[in-house]
Design a protein around this motif. Structure first.
Motif, PDB file in Angstrom:
ATOM      1  N   ASP A 212       0.752  -1.152  -0.037  1.00 50.35           N
ATOM      2  CA  ASP A 212       0.133   0.150   0.141  1.00 50.35           C
ATOM      3  C   ASP A 212       1.070   1.302   0.027  1.00 50.35           C
ATOM      4  O   ASP A 212       0.422   2.266  -0.581  1.00 50.35           O
ATOM      5  CB  ASP A 212      -0.932   0.077   1.257  1.00 50.35           C
ATOM      6  N   THR A 228       1.805   3.517  -2.995  1.00 53.49           N
ATOM      7  CA  THR A 228       2.397   2.575  -4.111  1.00 53.49           C
ATOM      8  C   THR A 228       1.518   2.917  -5.339  1.00 53.49           C
ATOM      9  O   THR A 228       2.120   3.035  -6.450  1.00 53.49           O
ATOM     10  CB  THR A 228       2.217   1.063  -3.845  1.00 53.49           C
ATOM     11  N   SER A 229       0.192   3.026  -5.284  1.00 55.52           N
ATOM     12  CA  SER A 229      -0.807   3.609  -6.403  1.00 55.52           C
ATOM     13  C   SER A 229      -0.381   4.592  -6.916  1.00 55.52           C
ATOM     14  O   SER A 229      -0.705   5.031  -8.437  1.00 55.52           O
ATOM     15  CB  SER A 229      -2.223   3.513  -5.953  1.00 55.52           C
TER      16      SER A 229
END
Length: 511
Positions: A212, A228-229
């Motif tokens: 995450d 992370t996105s």
């Protein structure tokens, strides 16, 4: 504790060792139900930081809070008491013991305070195993189960002790692609159940898949913490090594010449008399890299041991430049022009309690100039070590440092330096980038291509399909101790190779 309070918070953690600041004022927050990746080069200070959280080291400066309360974690027992568990890169298991005996070791449940309540332990372990989909047999002996299963035992050990915060140190370094997929599923189940995970890794693909949040450490300092996105592998690689990294191996088409390694009809049986090499044929020519693809346990280790003299074969022929080296001792094979980067750097690559200087001459110490009249010539050995350490960028406080004090990546670089410096005709590279970060992987793969370009024969054995496709000039697939097909990297893909590795397809499309 409100939801915004981190389950673990590190504040300005600093840790020094002689000649090095391993952690330089590092701060980090882990939240409940989160997978927080800790990314960095080999030797960046990731494991040191987590060893502080687990109580194996004490920080020189800084503080730790667990669930919003300041704590002093002065031992692993204290960490366990606080609900922190650690799955180490090198497993801490007693091989002849059962799964259950390993898990309860140190906190054995007693009946009436006297006898070990083994049955109760088995029941609890089975329940935990089922809850998290680990599928571990509580009565199996450790030496009888796969590496992937041993790792699950380590995970169970932390859960059995009541851990809510789990630290995974390079958990995929020794796993096959299939086991990595299964581990990812296990980690997702753990966080779904309310656990929180810190994942130490340098594998960008895994970070993108499962984490995450990601914190990048370089040379002991935090470079950045990102969702992370909102990032990508290229950005992470650049932050990690401080420069842009190429994921593609830059190489010209090979120009193969004469056959260097010739293997004919190799048969080797295990203790039960079952063939683990079953009539294997193989040729590697000068100026090419032959990659061996296969699922772990299909004869790769036995092939390497046969080629390097670590074990005997029952029948067949192994030749180097037309010279028969079948069942010859390792020194004879080494002197016949074979270098070997072993798959297990601790077992076969280094003597961990020797200095780096001594490790650099493990195969040449008996020759001039390292040996004078039966005595070791320390100044010549030290000069050689300094030269190789500089040339291959091995990061070590000094040439007198023991090999075990170096990070895995620097240990691997040292082995590669020593083996390439022997100027071999055949370089056998077994899992050469296992456990390495992207910068070190790029370095190792360039070295393999450079050897090929110098007219050497290179045999690459790797479980990383990306590496096999990227680095090899030809790919041979091993299945149940035989080469079942051969393809060119430009004509294949993961899917086709995966089918061949599972024995359901041979090259040319025949089933």
């Amino acid at each position: 504790m409100d939801a915004a309070t981190p389950v673990v918070e590190l504040k300005q953690i600093t840790k020094r060792f002689p000649g090095i600041v391993a952690n330089d004022s590092i701060s980090l927050k882990l939240h409940k139900g989160e997978i927080h990746a800790l990314l960095g080069e080999n030797g960046a200070g990731k494991s040191t930081l987590m060893n502080i959280v687990f109580g194996l080291y004490q920080p020189d400066e800084g503080s730790i809070e667990v669930n919003g309360k300041p704590v002093i974690i002065d031992s692993p027992n204290k960490a366990i008491e606080l609900g922190i568990g650690m799955v180490h890169q090198h497993f801490k298991l007693v091989q002849p013991f059962t799964v259950t005996e390993n898990i309860v070791l140190g906190m054995e449940p007693k009946i009436a305070g006297v006898h070990l309540n083994y049955r109760a332990s088995v029941a609890k372990i089975k329940a935990l195993s089922d809850q998290y989909g680990l599928r571990v047999n509580p009565n199996a002996k450790i030496h009888d189960i796969s590496v992937g299963m041993q790792q699950r035992v380590e995970i169970l050990k932390t859960l059995y002790r009541g851990a809510d915060i789990l630290i995974f140190d390079e958990p995929t370094a020794v796993l096959t692609p299939q086991e990595i997929g299964e581990l990812m599923g296990i980690m997702k189940r753990l966080v779904a159940e309310g656990k929180s995970i810190i994942l130490i890794t340098h594998k960008l693909k895994e970070i993108m898949q499962i984490s995450d949040t990601v914190t990048i450490i370089r040379r002991g300092k935090v470079i950045d913490t990102l969702k992370t996105s909102l990032t990508n592998p290229n950005e992470l690689a650049e932050k990690m090594v401080g420069r842009s990294v190429s994921f593609k191996v830059d190489k010209q088409p090979s120009v193969p010449k004469q056959t260097v390694l010739n293997v004919k009809n190799l048969v080797s049986k295990n203790k039960e008399g079952i063939p683990v090499l079953n009539g294997l044929d193989l040729q590697v020519r000068a100026g090419e890299i032959l990659g061996i693809a296969g699922v772990d346990g299909n004869g790769q280790s036995e092939l390497i041991e046969a080629l390097t003299g670590l074990s005997k074969v029952d029948s067949g022929l192994i030749e180097i430049n037309g010279k028969d080296i079948t069942n010859k001792p390792p020194r004879f094979i080494s002197e016949s022009g074979v270098s070997h980067i072993p798959e297990d750097r601790h077992k076969h690559g280094l003597v961990l309690d020797f200095s780096m200087s001594e490790n650099m001459v493990l195969e040449t110490y008996y020759k001039a100039p390292y040996n004078k009249g039966g005595f070791l010539n320390k100044s010549a050995i030290d000069d050689q070590a300094k030269r190789l350490i500089e040339q291959f960028d091995v990061r070590t406080p000094s040439i007198e440092t023991k090999a075990r004090a170096l990070s895995g990546g620097n240990q691997q670089k040292a082995i590669i330096a020593r083996e390439i410096d022997k100027d071999p005709d055949l370089l056998i590279a077994a899992q050469p980038t296992r456990g390495l970060d992207v910068g070190a992987i790029e370095f190792v793969q360039k070295q393999l291509v450079a050897q090929r370009d110098k007219g050497k024969a290179v045999l690459l054995i790797s479980f990383e399909l990306d590496e096999i496709i990227n680095v090899s000039d030809r790919i041979a697939v091993i299945y149940e101790g035989q080469i079942v097909g051969e393809v060119r990297p430009e004509d294949t893909n993961d899917q086709e190779l995966g089918l061949m590795m599972a024995g359901s397809k041979v090259a040319g499309g025949k089933a």
